[in-house]
Design an enzyme around this catalytic site. Structure first.
Site, mmCIF file in Angstrom:
data_model
loop_
_atom_site.group_PDB
_atom_site.id
_atom_site.type_symbol
_atom_site.label_atom_id
_atom_site.label_comp_id
_atom_site.label_asym_id
_atom_site.label_seq_id
_atom_site.Cartn_x
_atom_site.Cartn_y
_atom_site.Cartn_z
ATOM 1 N N PRO A 45 36.010 42.035 48.502
ATOM 2 C CA PRO A 45 36.889 40.656 48.918
ATOM 3 C C PRO A 45 36.175 39.480 48.127
ATOM 4 C CG PRO A 45 35.070 41.375 50.543
ATOM 5 C CD PRO A 45 35.023 42.430 49.786
ATOM 6 N N ASP A 46 37.132 38.601 47.905
ATOM 7 C CA ASP A 46 36.491 37.358 47.476
ATOM 8 C C ASP A 46 35.901 36.630 48.279
ATOM 9 O OD1 ASP A 46 39.625 35.627 46.705
ATOM 10 O OD2 ASP A 46 38.366 36.113 48.560
ATOM 11 N N PHE A 47 35.661 35.170 48.071
ATOM 12 C CA PHE A 47 34.871 34.555 48.907
ATOM 13 C C PHE A 47 35.811 33.635 49.649
ATOM 14 C CE2 PHE A 47 30.660 35.568 48.025
ATOM 15 C CZ PHE A 47 30.725 36.121 46.500
ATOM 16 N N ARG A 48 36.572 32.918 49.006
ATOM 17 C CA ARG A 48 37.364 31.825 49.747
ATOM 18 C C ARG A 48 38.813 31.858 49.937
ATOM 19 N NH1 ARG A 48 33.699 30.338 46.110
ATOM 20 N NH2 ARG A 48 31.846 28.857 47.009
ATOM 21 N N ASN A 119 30.416 37.039 39.117
ATOM 22 C CA ASN A 119 30.163 38.192 40.188
ATOM 23 C C ASN A 119 28.870 39.055 39.798
ATOM 24 O OD1 ASN A 119 32.794 37.297 40.616
ATOM 25 N ND2 ASN A 119 33.948 38.834 39.332
ATOM 26 N N ASP A 121 28.916 42.287 41.032
ATOM 27 C CA ASP A 121 29.483 43.612 41.154
ATOM 28 C C ASP A 121 28.876 44.478 40.119
ATOM 29 O OD1 ASP A 121 32.706 42.217 41.495
ATOM 30 O OD2 ASP A 121 31.542 43.029 39.751
ATOM 31 N N HIS A 138 25.365 34.336 38.153
ATOM 32 C CA HIS A 138 24.852 34.226 39.238
ATOM 33 C C HIS A 138 23.970 35.305 39.718
ATOM 34 C CE1 HIS A 138 28.532 31.558 40.494
ATOM 35 N NE2 HIS A 138 27.393 30.738 39.694
HETATM 36 N N1 APR Z 1 44.316 38.142 41.466
HETATM 37 C C1 APR Z 1 44.207 36.851 40.945
HETATM 38 N N2 APR Z 1 43.669 36.010 41.330
HETATM 39 C C2 APR Z 1 42.834 36.308 42.612
HETATM 40 C C3 APR Z 1 43.116 37.638 43.192
HETATM 41 C C4 APR Z 1 43.826 38.461 42.484
HETATM 42 N N3 APR Z 1 43.911 39.606 42.634
HETATM 43 N N4 APR Z 1 42.428 37.573 44.211
HETATM 44 C C5 APR Z 1 41.871 36.645 44.686
HETATM 45 N N5 APR Z 1 42.122 35.717 43.481
HETATM 46 C C6 APR Z 1 41.733 34.153 43.293
HETATM 47 C C7 APR Z 1 41.856 33.450 44.520
HETATM 48 O O1 APR Z 1 43.117 32.912 44.891
HETATM 49 C C8 APR Z 1 40.753 32.095 44.355
HETATM 50 O O2 APR Z 1 41.281 31.231 43.482
HETATM 51 O O3 APR Z 1 40.526 34.065 42.756
HETATM 52 C C9 APR Z 1 39.927 32.725 43.380
HETATM 53 C C10 APR Z 1 38.740 33.328 44.127
HETATM 54 O O4 APR Z 1 37.892 32.201 44.390
HETATM 55 P P1 APR Z 1 36.475 32.303 45.122
HETATM 56 O O5 APR Z 1 36.816 33.249 46.340
HETATM 57 O O6 APR Z 1 36.062 31.041 45.432
HETATM 58 O O7 APR Z 1 35.326 33.201 44.297
HETATM 59 P P2 APR Z 1 34.691 32.753 42.808
HETATM 60 O O8 APR Z 1 35.486 31.574 42.392
HETATM 61 O O9 APR Z 1 34.330 33.590 42.214
HETATM 62 O O10 APR Z 1 33.374 31.842 43.702
HETATM 63 C C11 APR Z 1 32.487 31.349 43.008
HETATM 64 O O11 APR Z 1 31.128 31.015 44.787
HETATM 65 O O12 APR Z 1 30.170 31.608 46.835
HETATM 66 C C12 APR Z 1 29.954 31.575 45.504
HETATM 67 O O13 APR Z 1 28.336 32.438 44.082
HETATM 68 C C13 APR Z 1 29.468 32.499 44.677
HETATM 69 O O14 APR Z 1 30.044 33.532 42.687
HETATM 70 C C14 APR Z 1 30.480 33.027 43.758
HETATM 71 C C15 APR Z 1 30.962 31.695 43.552
#
Ligand code: APR
Length: 278
Positions: A45-48, A119, A121, A138
């Site tokens: 999963p992503d974060f936000r 990331n 991962d 990170h």
């Molecule tokens: N394809 C394209 N975009 C995607 C997909 C996908 N399959 N899945 C998610 N996204 C987009 C989301 O819409 C969002 O804009 O990717 C982005 C993910 O954002 P975050 O969840 O905030 O992740 P990230 O930007 O990597 O967070 C940065 O925050 O919590 C800290 O240290 C942690 O490295 C992390 C940092």
């Protein structure tokens, strides 16, 4: 004027024009910025993202607010939530995505200068990129240490503790052990700061799967030359994309965006071949 006489750059407005530019001899040094969005299709999963994001699901850990899971002060008082998350995200159970394999294809074509990733991962590495091409801004699970006396800790021992859902303590001072993942408020690895100046020589920046809300990583987008095309491949519009004449915003899934770009470049088979190897 760096690109005098090279109309492709001045027309950077969509994937076809980016592909045309990438095939021209004006494009030699491509830089990448990755976020959690390029790993979501591997099951991480992503974060936000609302609902599916980690921060929406950490509530079950009774955190005062989601980001606390990556805060040293909270970790000192209650290491359990981070240890649970670290076990869930532990590298090894996830396969790279086509977006990761696209980076390997880019490298095969001698176009990849550096991949900056947020990331932890390690999927860029598992997609076949060599260490010198990756900047894990990170941190990662590659090493771990005591948060007090900084003494390194054995990787296998920490992994065993994580999977037994026990907390690891330093043999030297009984302090808590944490992988070298950068917590909020901690400084980023020296390699990140050493790698920043190279962005001044970028011919193309590709930003994939990130909300661009966390600093100082997000500020990298400002460091490429003014006329360097910047391509965003993301589900949503983020950052200041669109503020520069050669910005290209391609909204959609990372895997779909890189497959379309590879189709335009004639790299489809190569992409699938690289992804098959992962
Ligand atoms: N394809 C394209 N975009 C995607 C997909 C996908 N399959 N899945 C998610 N996204 C987009 C989301 O819409 C969002 O804009 O990717 C982005 C993910 O954002 P975050 O969840 O905030 O992740 P990230 O930007 O990597 O967070 C940065 O925050 O919590 C800290 O240290 C942690 O490295 C992390 C940092």
């Amino acid at each position: 004027q760096k690109y005098e006489g090279n109309p492709t750059v001045l027309e950077a407005r969509d994937l076809p024009s980016i592909a045309k530019y990438m095939k021209s001899d004006a494009c030699k040094r491509v830089f990448i910025m990755n976020g959690a969005g390029i790993s979501t299709s591997s099951g991480i999963p992503d974060f936000r993202s609302p609902d599916t994001g980690l921060y929406a699901n950490l509530a079950r850990l009774r955190l005062p607010y989601p980001e606390a899971v990556f805060e040293i002060t909270f970790f000192r008082n209650n290491p359990k939530p981070f240890y649970m998350l670290a076990k869930e995200l532990y590298p090894g159970n996830f396969r790279p995505t086509p977006a990761h394999s696209f980076l390997k294809v880019l490298d095969n074509h001698k176009l990849l200068t550096k991949c900056f990733t947020q990331n932890i991962d390690t999927l860029e590495r598992r997609a076949g990129l060599s260490d010198d091409k990756i900047v894990e801004a990170h941190g990662s699970y590659a090493s771990q240490r005591c948060i007090d006396c900084k003494r390194p800790y054995d990787a296998a021992k920490l992994k065993e503790k994580l999977f037994k859902e026990e907390v690891a303590h330093c043999e030297n001072c009984k302090g808590l052990i944490k992988p070298d993942i950068v917590f909020f408020g901690e400084s980023l690895p020296p390699l990140f700061h050493r790698s920043i100046p190279s962005l001044k020589s970028a011919d193309l920046l590709i930003v994939m799967g990130t909300s661009l809300v966390v600093q100082p990583f997000a500020s990298l987008v400002d460091l490429v030359p003014e006329d360097c095309p910047r391509l965003l491949i993301n589900l949503e519009h983020v950052g200041d994309f669109g503020s520069r004449p050669n910005d290209v915003v391609h909204l959609g899934k990372c895997d779909d965006g890189v497959r379309e770009l590879c189709r335009l470049l004639g790299w489809e088979e190569e992409l699938e071949r690289e992804w098959e190897k992962t």
